[in-house]
Design a protein around this motif. Structure first.
Motif, short mmCIF file in Angstrom:
data_model
loop_
_atom_site.label_atom_id
_atom_site.label_comp_id
_atom_site.label_asym_id
_atom_site.label_seq_id
_atom_site.Cartn_x
_atom_site.Cartn_y
_atom_site.Cartn_z
N THR A 192 0.83 -1.21 0.00
CA THR A 192 0.00 0.00 0.00
C THR A 192 0.87 1.27 0.00
O THR A 192 1.84 1.35 0.74
N ARG A 193 0.48 2.21 -0.84
CA ARG A 193 1.12 3.52 -0.94
C ARG A 193 2.63 3.41 -1.16
O ARG A 193 3.44 4.11 -0.53
N GLN A 194 3.03 2.51 -2.03
CA GLN A 194 4.44 2.33 -2.33
C GLN A 194 5.02 3.61 -2.94
O GLN A 194 4.38 4.27 -3.74
N GLY A 195 6.24 3.94 -2.57
CA GLY A 195 6.88 5.15 -3.04
C GLY A 195 6.80 6.30 -2.06
O GLY A 195 7.55 7.27 -2.18
N SER A 196 5.93 6.21 -1.05
CA SER A 196 5.80 7.27 -0.05
C SER A 196 6.83 7.07 1.06
O SER A 196 7.36 5.97 1.26
N LEU A 308 0.96 6.42 9.97
CA LEU A 308 0.83 4.97 10.02
C LEU A 308 -0.63 4.56 10.06
O LEU A 308 -1.06 3.64 9.33
N ARG A 309 -1.42 5.22 10.87
CA ARG A 309 -2.84 4.87 10.98
C ARG A 309 -3.57 5.15 9.67
O ARG A 309 -4.48 4.40 9.30
N SER A 310 -3.17 6.22 8.99
CA SER A 310 -3.76 6.50 7.69
C SER A 310 -3.41 5.40 6.69
O SER A 310 -4.25 4.97 5.89
N GLU A 321 -9.71 -8.38 2.87
CA GLU A 321 -9.47 -9.73 3.40
C GLU A 321 -8.46 -9.72 4.55
O GLU A 321 -8.39 -10.66 5.35
N ALA A 322 -7.66 -8.66 4.63
CA ALA A 322 -6.66 -8.56 5.70
C ALA A 322 -7.29 -8.21 7.05
O ALA A 322 -6.69 -8.43 8.10
N GLU A 323 -8.49 -7.66 7.02
CA GLU A 323 -9.26 -7.36 8.23
C GLU A 323 -8.49 -6.50 9.23
O GLU A 323 -8.15 -6.92 10.33
N PHE A 324 -8.20 -5.27 8.81
CA PHE A 324 -7.58 -4.32 9.73
C PHE A 324 -8.66 -3.69 10.59
O PHE A 324 -9.38 -2.80 10.16
N HIS A 325 -8.80 -4.15 11.81
CA HIS A 325 -9.81 -3.63 12.71
C HIS A 325 -9.25 -2.44 13.50
O HIS A 325 -8.13 -2.50 14.01
N GLU A 326 -10.01 -1.38 13.58
CA GLU A 326 -9.66 -0.20 14.37
C GLU A 326 -8.23 0.27 14.10
O GLU A 326 -7.38 0.26 14.99
N PRO A 327 -7.92 0.71 12.89
CA PRO A 327 -6.57 1.18 12.58
C PRO A 327 -6.13 2.35 13.45
O PRO A 327 -4.93 2.56 13.65
N GLN A 328 -7.10 3.10 13.98
CA GLN A 328 -6.76 4.25 14.82
C GLN A 328 -6.19 3.84 16.17
O GLN A 328 -5.69 4.68 16.92
#
Length: 402
Positions: A192-196, A308-310, A321-328
């Motif tokens: 995700t967001r490769q290059g940043s 990171l949370r963003s 499918e990765a199921e990221f719960h509550e990234p905050q």
């Protein structure tokens, strides 16, 4: 003031007399004379002569041991003295944290108590009450503050015994458990967001295990993406954002091999950063920060955590499918936790993981995750190459059209 003396005390003897204005017996011990020639006496009081005699005997024993307790000296004064004099050389953030814990949990509950009257039972009762709301780790910290404060007073002759040393720590509440990424989540995050800059930051933390305080202070002259004489690219972890730029301890300085994926990501990221500097008419330097903040200085922990949370939120939308719960709720420290977890899941022995993260014992690794080792350590990089090899092969196949 009206006084009724028990009899004329000899020079240097203790004396007991009735103080009508206070309606109490007063006992006094002669301590000689002050430099100004004024008589110096230490006093105690009580409702009966027996009580006063007992206090005088205790006071005399303390004086013989070099302790000069004050009847008015409180726990709050002891803690305040330690905060102002016992934390010299500590990080400002540490002083702020200790001060907050001391005020909210030690002074608020025990502050008014006279230090020489404080008993182990009082400390036990205090801890039992705090255990209803605090985690065991927080309880350990507030008890440590009390112990250090009393020890500080002991060294200055304010009290004879450190009663806080005689109590056991209660269990407390369950703290927030650390999280770690699963392999599926790690793969989703790395795509995700490769290059940043945040992508490169996550790659280095997740695949090499560097602490966030070390990444924020990392300079390009400590990043070696080209294969060296030892056959590995590596990163020198020699600085941190701590006071004077030093790592947490001298032994925290270490060099860690980088997986091929991490070396490639950092090499590409450096090229993009150089181009951005050139476009902006700014000078790029090998001594410059790898992850500079918006103003060019060290990036704040708050800024890293927010980005990171963003990134986690974006990865969750891109890869449901990765199921990221509550990234905050995630913290940057949990990238390091994930590093340890992924290595362990891959079968890397705990002894090797302890060496990679710099622990003297495996027990410390299991509890915290931390530092050390100066030689370039390759085991972690090799394991991460194996873990993410399929991703790299897929990328290469896509680029060749196969």
């Amino acid at each position: 003031m009206t006084e009724e003396k028990r009899g004329r005390a000899g020079n240097g003897d203790d004396s007991i007399y009735w103080d009508k204005s206070k309606n109490r017996y007063i006992g006094a011990i002669s301590l000689g004379y002050t430099p100004a020639g004024k008589r110096n006496r230490s006093k105690v009081s009580g409702k009966t002569k027996t009580e006063v005699r007992a206090k005088l005997r205790e006071k005399r024993r303390e004086l013989e041991n070099g302790v000069k307790t004050s009847a008015a000296y409180t726990v709050e004064q002891a803690v305040t003295d330690w905060l102002s004099r016992g934390l010299k050389g500590r990080e400002a953030s540490s002083v702020k944290a200790y001060t907050s814990l001391a005020k909210n949990h030690v002074i608020a509950a025990l502050g008014k108590a006279k230090l020489h009257e404080l008993e182990a039972d009082d400390v036990d009762d205090w801890l039992d009450v705090r255990a209803e709301t605090l985690s065991r780790e927080s309880l350990r910290r507030v008890l440590w503050i009390l112990r250090r404060s009393i020890a500080h007073a002991q060294r200055r002759g304010r009290v004879g015994v450190n009663v806080a040393e005689f109590v056991d720590l209660p269990d407390g509440q369950d703290g927030r458990p650390s999280k770690s990424l699963s392999l599926l989540q790690a793969q989703a995050l790395l795509s995700t967001r490769q290059g940043s800059w945040i992508h490169a930051y996550v790659v280095l933390a997740l695949l090499v295990g560097i602490r966030t305080e070390e990444e924020r202070a990392l300079a390009w002259n400590h990043v070696h993406t080209k294969v060296g004489e030892d056959g590995r690219s590596h990163v020198d972890v020699w600085r941190s954002v701590r006071r004077d730029g030093e790592t947490k301890t001298r032994l925290s300085r270490r060099s860690l091999a980088m997986p091929l994926q991490a070396a490639k990501v950092l090499e590409d990221y450096r090229a993009r950063q150089q181009a951005e500097f050139q476009e902006a008419g700014a000078e790029w330097s090998m001594q410059g920060l790898v992850f500079p903040g918006p103003g060019g200085g060290q990036r704040s922990s708050t800024n890293v955590r927010k980005n990171l949370r963003s990134l986690l939120k974006e990865a969750g939308l891109k890869h449901p499918e990765a199921e990221f719960h509550e990234p905050q709720e995630w913290t940057t420290r949990e990238l390091r936790t994930s590093f340890v977890s992924l290595l362990s899941d891959t079968g890397v022995p705990i002894e090797v993981i302890a060496k990679l993260v710099g622990h003297s014992t495996t027990a410390t690794t299991e509890r915290f995750y931390r530092k050390q080792l100066r030689p370039v350590i390759a085991e972690g990089a090799e394991a991460m190459d194996a873990v993410f090899e399929s991703d790299r092969n897929d990328d290469q196949g896509a680029s060749t059209g196969t």
